[in-house]
Structure formats: structure tokens, C-alpha cells
Scaffold this active site. Structure first.
Site, short mmCIF file in Angstrom:
data_model
loop_
_atom_site.label_atom_id
_atom_site.label_comp_id
_atom_site.label_asym_id
_atom_site.label_seq_id
_atom_site.Cartn_x
_atom_site.Cartn_y
_atom_site.Cartn_z
N CYS A 128 39.98 41.22 37.29
CA CYS A 128 40.13 42.36 36.38
C CYS A 128 40.00 43.63 37.21
O CYS A 128 40.15 43.59 38.43
CB CYS A 128 39.12 42.30 35.23
SG CYS A 128 37.39 42.57 35.67
N ASN B 122 35.45 44.11 37.91
CA ASN B 122 34.66 42.89 38.08
C ASN B 122 33.26 43.03 37.51
O ASN B 122 32.29 42.52 38.04
CB ASN B 122 34.62 42.46 39.55
CG ASN B 122 34.13 41.03 39.75
OD1 ASN B 122 33.37 40.76 40.67
ND2 ASN B 122 34.55 40.10 38.92
N CYS C 276 33.18 43.19 33.68
CA CYS C 276 33.31 42.80 32.27
C CYS C 276 34.10 41.51 32.11
O CYS C 276 33.55 40.44 32.00
CB CYS C 276 34.00 43.91 31.45
SG CYS C 276 33.13 45.47 31.36
N ARG C 277 35.41 41.64 32.10
CA ARG C 277 36.28 40.52 31.74
C ARG C 277 36.26 39.37 32.74
O ARG C 277 36.01 38.22 32.35
CB ARG C 277 37.72 41.01 31.56
CG ARG C 277 37.85 42.03 30.43
CD ARG C 277 39.21 42.67 30.40
NE ARG C 277 39.39 43.53 31.57
CZ ARG C 277 40.53 44.12 31.90
NH1 ARG C 277 41.62 43.90 31.16
NH2 ARG C 277 40.61 44.89 32.95
N SER C 278 36.55 39.64 34.00
CA SER C 278 36.62 38.52 34.95
C SER C 278 35.26 37.86 35.19
O SER C 278 35.21 36.64 35.32
CB SER C 278 37.29 38.93 36.26
OG SER C 278 36.59 39.94 36.94
N ASP D 241 40.32 45.41 27.77
CA ASP D 241 39.14 45.87 28.50
C ASP D 241 38.14 46.44 27.49
O ASP D 241 38.41 47.46 26.86
CB ASP D 241 39.54 46.93 29.52
CG ASP D 241 38.41 47.27 30.48
OD1 ASP D 241 37.25 46.94 30.19
OD2 ASP D 241 38.71 47.87 31.53
#
Length: 177
Positions: free
Chosen positions: A26, A29, A31-33, A138
Site C-alpha cells: 500500500c 505500510n 493501514c491496508r497492507s 485507504d
């Protein structure tokens, strides 16, 4: 690999038979990934693949290198029984493209940042059984509900990725026999 469901993307064969490396990418690095890393890692372990499958995450920007994940992402994970405590943000570099069998990015900008779509670079949600081909939004600038939405997407998509990797590693083992 042949997808189990129509329209599902194929995943590339492992570079090393019997092993598989997945990178999740993402922007920062935090939140999402990393959420996907924690969830996918647990699902890999629960599938009995921990010795064969390596999961890692990184961000295309280096702003947060060395920092833990966003507290809201960590809270969403903890609320569902996951342990986010060991994550530290890392920066994606071109070497990851050669070190990983599959690089799954969270959105179109991440896709462009890593060099575009290829057999080994795909959108994470290309594997989502609901809304295939979308992006993982995001949640950084939103509220807690955005992190919960992302976690729901990540859990169901990770299950599909594990199934595809399991198929890939089994097929690779059969081809070696």
C-alpha cells in the site's frame, strides 16, 4: 493455475517449487497492507502452510519506515482476535518484485508505483470473491468504520488468496513427483 471461479485471476507458479512468497503493498505500510499481512499470515498458518508460504508487506512511500501500524488499524485487528504488535513499516523497493512470487497492491496508484500490472503484480481485490477488481480504500483519513470495512475485505480476499496458493503449491509438488 486455473481459477476456481470464473473471472478469478490466476496466480503465478512459485519460483521455487514448494515455496511461495506473497508481498502486500500500500502507500505507507501502516493501514491496508499490514492489516492484510496479519490476516493472510494467520490464514496461511491455519491452512498448515506456514513452512511453505512467506508473507510480507511494505509501502511505496517511506514516511513511516520502522513505525508500528496505525492505532486504528491495530485496534480493528485486535477486536477480531489478531495480534498486530510485531508490525513495523517497511519501504517497497524493486528487489521485492524478484523476491516474491506474487505482489498484491491495494490500489491503482500502488500498482503504478511498483511498475504496473504483470503476471506477478496484481490488485489485491482481483482475488476478492465480492467486488472482484476493486481497490482497497485507504481508511487513513476516515473513521474507525473504514478500518472495519477494510478488515472485512481483507479477511475474505485473504481466504481466496490462501486457496489459490494452496492450489499452486500442491500443483507444484505434483509436478515435481
Amino acid at each position: 493455475m486455473t481459477p476456481d471461479r470464473p473471472g478469478a485471476p490466476t496466480i503465478p507458479a512459485p519460483r521455487v517449487p514448494g515455496r511461495y512468497a506473497v508481498a502486500l503493498v500500500c502507500l505507507g505500510n501502516i493501514c491496508r497492507s499490514p492489516m492484510a499481512d496479519v490476516v493472510l499470515s494467520r490464514q496461511v498458518e491455519e491452512a498448515g502452510l506456514a513452512a511453505q508460504v512467506r508473507v510480507a508487506s511494505s509501502g511505496t512511500a517511506d514516511w513511516h519506515v520502522g513505525k508500528p501500524m496505525d492505532p486504528r488499524a491495530a485496534a480493528a485487528l485486535r477486536a477480531q482476535g489478531y495480534d498486530p504488535s510485531t508490525h513495523r513499516a517497511r519501504h517497497f523497493d524493486a528487489g521485492w518484485l524478484e523476491e516474491h512470487d506474487l505482489v498484491l497492491v491495494m490500489d491503482e496508484q500502488n500498482l503504478a508505483d511498483v511498475g504496473g500490472r504483470s503476471e506477478r503484480v496484481q490488485l489485491f481485490r482481483d482475488h476478492d470473491p465480492v467486488g472482484t477488481g476493486g481497490v482497497v480504500p485507504d481508511p487513513y483519513y476516515g473513521g474507525d468504520e473504514g478500518f472495519e470495512e477494510v478488515l472485512t475485505m481483507v479477511e475474505r480476499t485473504s481466504a481466496a488468496v490462501v486457496a489459490a496458493v494452496l492450489d499452486s503449491t500442491e500443483q507444484s509438488a505434483t509436478e515435481r513427483a
